[in-house]
Design a protein around this motif. Structure first.
Motif, PDB file in Angstrom:
ATOM      1  N   ARG A 130      -6.095  81.734  93.611  1.00 31.08           N
ATOM      2  CA  ARG A 130      -5.928  82.213  92.240  1.00 31.08           C
ATOM      3  C   ARG A 130      -7.302  82.606  91.730  1.00 31.08           C
ATOM      4  NH1 ARG A 130      -6.580  76.752  92.090  1.00 31.08           N
ATOM      5  NH2 ARG A 130      -7.898  75.934  90.435  1.00 31.08           N
ATOM      6  N   HIS A 131      -7.333  83.197  90.573  1.00 34.32           N
ATOM      7  CA  HIS A 131      -8.625  83.453  89.980  1.00 34.32           C
ATOM      8  C   HIS A 131      -8.540  83.277  88.492  1.00 34.32           C
ATOM      9  CE1 HIS A 131      -6.829  87.452  89.333  1.00 34.32           C
ATOM     10  NE2 HIS A 131      -7.510  87.383  88.220  1.00 34.32           N
ATOM     11  N   ARG A 132      -9.685  83.415  87.903  1.00 31.18           N
ATOM     12  CA  ARG A 132      -9.791  83.120  86.494  1.00 31.18           C
ATOM     13  C   ARG A 132     -10.829  84.071  85.928  1.00 31.18           C
ATOM     14  NH1 ARG A 132     -10.638  78.515  83.495  1.00 31.18           N
ATOM     15  NH2 ARG A 132     -11.154  79.207  81.417  1.00 31.18           N
TER      16      ARG A 132
ATOM     17  N   LYS B  77     -17.602  75.168  83.182  1.00 29.83           N
ATOM     18  CA  LYS B  77     -16.431  74.307  83.005  1.00 29.83           C
ATOM     19  C   LYS B  77     -15.370  74.785  83.981  1.00 29.83           C
ATOM     20  CE  LYS B  77     -17.446  72.634  78.538  1.00 29.83           C
ATOM     21  NZ  LYS B  77     -17.655  71.190  78.494  1.00 29.83           N
ATOM     22  N   LEU B  78     -15.087  73.993  84.966  1.00 24.95           N
ATOM     23  CA  LEU B  78     -14.163  74.419  86.013  1.00 24.95           C
ATOM     24  C   LEU B  78     -12.735  74.037  85.680  1.00 24.95           C
ATOM     25  CD1 LEU B  78     -16.391  73.498  89.063  1.00 24.95           C
ATOM     26  CD2 LEU B  78     -16.176  75.677  87.866  1.00 24.95           C
ATOM     27  N   LEU B 133     -15.946  84.716  85.759  1.00 28.17           N
ATOM     28  CA  LEU B 133     -14.991  85.020  86.834  1.00 28.17           C
ATOM     29  C   LEU B 133     -15.138  83.977  87.920  1.00 28.17           C
ATOM     30  CD1 LEU B 133     -12.935  86.734  88.347  1.00 28.17           C
ATOM     31  CD2 LEU B 133     -14.812  88.160  89.169  1.00 28.17           C
ATOM     32  N   ASP B 134     -14.088  83.220  88.131  1.00 28.64           N
ATOM     33  CA  ASP B 134     -14.047  82.236  89.206  1.00 28.64           C
ATOM     34  C   ASP B 134     -12.908  82.592  90.144  1.00 28.64           C
ATOM     35  OD1 ASP B 134     -16.114  80.833  88.031  1.00 28.64           O
ATOM     36  OD2 ASP B 134     -14.763  79.519  86.903  1.00 28.64           O
ATOM     37  N   LEU B 135     -13.234  82.710  91.407  1.00 28.43           N
ATOM     38  CA  LEU B 135     -12.223  83.024  92.412  1.00 28.43           C
ATOM     39  C   LEU B 135     -11.967  81.768  93.239  1.00 28.43           C
ATOM     40  CD1 LEU B 135     -13.865  86.403  93.501  1.00 28.43           C
ATOM     41  CD2 LEU B 135     -11.800  86.152  92.108  1.00 28.43           C
ATOM     42  N   TYR B 136     -10.773  81.241  93.142  1.00 29.53           N
ATOM     43  CA  TYR B 136     -10.440  80.013  93.859  1.00 29.53           C
ATOM     44  C   TYR B 136      -9.665  80.343  95.125  1.00 29.53           C
ATOM     45  CZ  TYR B 136     -11.697  77.564  89.566  1.00 29.53           C
ATOM     46  OH  TYR B 136     -12.366  77.073  88.466  1.00 29.53           O
TER      47      TYR B 136
END
Lengths: 144, 144
Positions: A130-132, B77-78, B133-136
């Motif tokens: 997923r992403h954010r 903040k994750l 932008l965080d890519l999990y």
DNA sequence: TATGAAGTTGATATTCATTATCATGATGAA
DNA sequence: TTCATCATGATAATGAATATCAACTTCATA
């Protein structure tokens, strides 16, 4: 997806987990669906209390957790430390434009960005989950 | 930017704010710079304690705050609720690929994504401030 | 290098959001 | 209707982060 669909998804989820229906859960789901999106747990609590004053804070959290588990809700941890919950239509992923002055949320989606993100995952050998993406700025009305 | 540069930035910031130097602040900055990036406050606390056992938890937070203020540090903040602090080279913005299994961070940057984000701000009349932008996903070594 | 105003510190109390506990009440299959 | 099971509200507990405060440093000045 209509509210009716969402309610059915929730019912089905409860069934598969051998969980029970309750007035509180339905009341919370209803307010969650009816209200604007992006509520804090506390804001939802206040809403629900208007109709069902006996509902406790813990039940709000418990129900939000269930809603997230069945895909109807997404938990957003924002950079300012607050946590907000938004109704999530599984068929429609989106990101957020957030006004840092008035707190307004705008849901946005750029297919090209989505595509480039997948390319990034790929380039680093990551299996995408997923992403954010949160875009913080000042909205038109706050910038006058 | 070298460590020496970073230390100078911190010194200058203290000067402009009429704040003072202290062994603790320097010790914390040093460990922050030397260590791997993306530490939690607690992880940094443990690091610092090895060399300067008397340092208290509150001072870790106080100093991290100062480092953020002068642009040397970014607070992340994750989605899992943890907060991590990373050394930030102002000249080099980047986003993150994060492995949900081992917690590995990879810093990434796609100029095209950056450009499209600015277009989104623009399309909605927002004045851009920052983004996140965080890519999990699951990294190569965890996906074997 | 002594002074002292102002900033800093560690320990601890406090806050705040969230979760766990538990006795009591509600649900629903049989 | 029964009753095992689950859900609830109140409240205690947790954990991260911040505020408080008396004692200690720093550093410009004398």
């Amino acid at each position: 997806m209509t509210n009716r669909d969402a309610i059915e998804i929730f019912h089905n989820y409860l069934a598969t987990k051998n969980l029970k229906h309750s007035e509180q859960r339905m009341s919370i789901l209803q307010d969650f669906l009816d209200s604007g999106k992006h509520l804090t747990a506390h804001e939802l609590f206040v809403l629900v209390q208007k109709k069902t004053p006996s509902v406790g804070f813990a039940t709000i959290y418990r129900t939000l957790k269930l809603l997230c588990e069945c895909g109807l809700c997404r938990e957003l941890k924002l950079d300012d430390g607050t946590t907000r919950y938004e109704y999530q239509d599984e068929t429609q992923h989106h990101d957020h434009l957030i006004c840092t002055k008035c707190g307004k949320f705008v849901e946005v989606l750029d297919p090209e960005i989505e595509r480039l993100q997948d390319k990034l995952f790929d380039a680093y050998g990551f299996l995408p989950q997923r992403h954010r993406l949160d875009l913080y700025g000042i909205c038109k009305s706050c910038n006058k």
